[in-house]
Design a protein around this motif. Structure first.
Motif, short mmCIF file in Angstrom:
data_model
loop_
_atom_site.label_atom_id
_atom_site.label_comp_id
_atom_site.label_asym_id
_atom_site.label_seq_id
_atom_site.Cartn_x
_atom_site.Cartn_y
_atom_site.Cartn_z
N GLN B 131 72.42 47.72 48.44
CA GLN B 131 70.99 47.23 49.23
C GLN B 131 70.96 47.81 50.35
O GLN B 131 69.73 48.27 50.83
CB GLN B 131 71.31 45.87 49.50
CG GLN B 131 69.85 44.94 49.90
CD GLN B 131 69.93 43.57 50.14
OE1 GLN B 131 70.14 43.21 51.27
NE2 GLN B 131 69.82 42.94 48.85
N LEU B 133 71.70 50.90 50.82
CA LEU B 133 71.05 52.23 50.34
C LEU B 133 69.78 52.23 50.21
O LEU B 133 68.93 52.98 50.64
CB LEU B 133 71.88 52.60 48.92
CG LEU B 133 72.20 53.95 48.73
CD1 LEU B 133 72.77 54.79 49.77
CD2 LEU B 133 73.24 54.05 47.35
N PHE B 134 69.18 51.10 49.60
CA PHE B 134 67.90 50.80 49.39
C PHE B 134 67.05 50.66 50.55
O PHE B 134 66.14 51.27 51.00
CB PHE B 134 67.67 49.54 48.54
CG PHE B 134 66.20 49.09 48.45
CD1 PHE B 134 65.35 49.97 48.11
CD2 PHE B 134 65.85 47.99 48.98
CE1 PHE B 134 63.95 49.57 47.82
CE2 PHE B 134 64.41 47.57 49.08
CZ PHE B 134 63.55 48.29 48.33
N PHE B 135 67.63 49.99 51.70
CA PHE B 135 66.87 49.89 52.99
C PHE B 135 67.05 51.34 53.77
O PHE B 135 65.98 51.57 54.19
CB PHE B 135 67.91 48.97 53.85
CG PHE B 135 67.38 47.46 53.46
CD1 PHE B 135 66.59 47.12 52.42
CD2 PHE B 135 68.54 46.61 53.87
CE1 PHE B 135 66.39 45.68 51.93
CE2 PHE B 135 68.31 45.23 53.61
CZ PHE B 135 67.37 44.91 52.47
N ILE B 137 66.85 54.44 52.40
CA ILE B 137 66.09 55.25 51.72
C ILE B 137 64.69 54.61 51.99
O ILE B 137 63.65 55.61 52.12
CB ILE B 137 66.28 55.28 50.17
CG1 ILE B 137 65.90 56.83 49.56
CG2 ILE B 137 65.77 54.12 49.31
CD1 ILE B 137 66.21 57.13 48.31
#
Lengths: 219, 219
Positions: B131, B133-135, B137
């Motif tokens: 998560q 990583l998602f934020f 990116i």
DNA sequence: GTAATTCGGTTGTTTTTACAACAGAAAGAG
DNA sequence: CTCTTTCTGTTGTAAAAACAACCGAATTAC
């Protein structure tokens, strides 16, 4: 909304999920469906997003108009593609661009918090969807960098070659169509339409390519 | 490598994790450490990435040189920032740009598959890191769009105003430093250095701003 | 300390782009 | 079908950017 499940099955967001699982998630994610006429705004610059959305019908442009009416098209959204995912994180701030329907369009809205928070019910696909979300946004990231590559070129001709080559590569064919008319392509590459039109014809005369409307062939 | 844990604790990738947890994950993620002298390449265009990396010392540029030596700087990477995460997804293709150390730098490499695959051992923070990583990116995505906004401006002056205003806003001050010298700023905005230098001086004469080296004040 | 290199600014010239205005073709509305 | 609107290409002019060459100041190397 059920009728869009075959489309959703093809999206990167629901990649790896079956139709029944998607069907179950529609409720879990509080999916909502909205339609827009050509020219209507889906979102406007400055709004706060709390949804990830998927286009299931039509075509959208993510764009920005400045004070003097100069339009800049950041990206297009086709059927099955997602948008708004970059604003899913808490503290993302407000939307930097407008999202506008360039054809009559239908959009599904999914509640962001429902996606990111693992729900207590039976649907156990959240972590898969979060990973899908990550992969999808990664790809967008790479495409944005490619677009930066086009725009970094110093001349209109180079910008055109850069963009058209990528499009040919992406569509695996020297002949391909682009999702823009001339004005839109100019707005996408941030150049003057008439100058670009002129340059395209010179490139044709130079034997680099041929075109008819929005169908191009690189030679 | 242990000495960098306080830095890692500040990164978006490990946000929410304690030092002990990070310490545990270093092994789990098969962290490796490499150092680069100023001017050395960390990655080159066309390489296949299988690592997500975090800069713990120095400064990197993500850039691209074309056949004629025109350089385009896509982005900078500062201490605590990540790069390569856009290539973590399977099927991402090869790197589109070069990554080069602009100062002596140290980089930590993490195995991508280890991050995305939940490991069987005690470390239960993978989903949190995905998560994060998602934020992270997502934020990069928004910054790329902002950069597109600068580059979409038609004149050098407008590009400068667009970039410098954003920088002032981001640093919460009308006075701020930028991570570029003149040539680098020109490469970042895709304009000619001497023309840009000239324009900056005109802007100063017009009372829009003052500057000294890479320190600017907007008026 | 001195030499060499990098950096930032300046100027003049050439090339390119933006801008404006227009015209014919195509598409759409009634 | 006819009128209107949109789209694309064309041209000439004005503005802007790129390019090249140079200089002095600052920084770095030895």
């Amino acid at each position: 909304m059920k009728k869009y499940i075959p489309i959703l099955k093809q999206t990167k967001l629901f990649d790896g999920l079956g139709e029944e699982e998607i069907s179950a998630m529609l409720g879990c994610l509080q999916a909502k469906q909205y339609s827009y006429k050509k020219g209507e705004y889906v979102f406007r610059q400055g709004e706060c997003l709390s949804n990830i959305t998927v286009l299931v019908e039509g075509n959208l442009h993510i764009q920005k108009d400045d004070y003097w009416g100069n339009r800049s098209i950041i990206n297009t959204v086709g059927v099955g593609e997602m948008f708004g995912e970059a604003y899913a994180a808490p503290g993302s701030g407000t939307l930097l661009n407008d999202v506008v329907a360039v054809e009559d369009s239908t959009v599904l809205f999914f509640d962001v918090r429902r996606i990111l928070t693992v729900c207590s019910s039976a649907c156990k696909f959240h972590s898969m969807v979060v990973q899908n979300l990550f992969f999808a946004i990664s790809e967008k990231n790479r495409r944005l960098v490619q677009k930066l590559g086009h725009m970094a070129k110093r001349s209109t001709r180079e910008k055109l070659i850069s963009y058209l080559s990528e499009e040919a590569k992406r569509q695996n064919s020297g002949t391909f169509t682009i999702p823009f008319n001339r004005q839109q392509l100019a707005d996408f590459l941030s150049v003057d339409r008439s100058a670009m039109s002129n340059e395209l014809c010179k490139m044709r005369d130079d034997g680099l390519l041929t075109f008819e409307k929005n169908r191009f062939t690189l030679l």
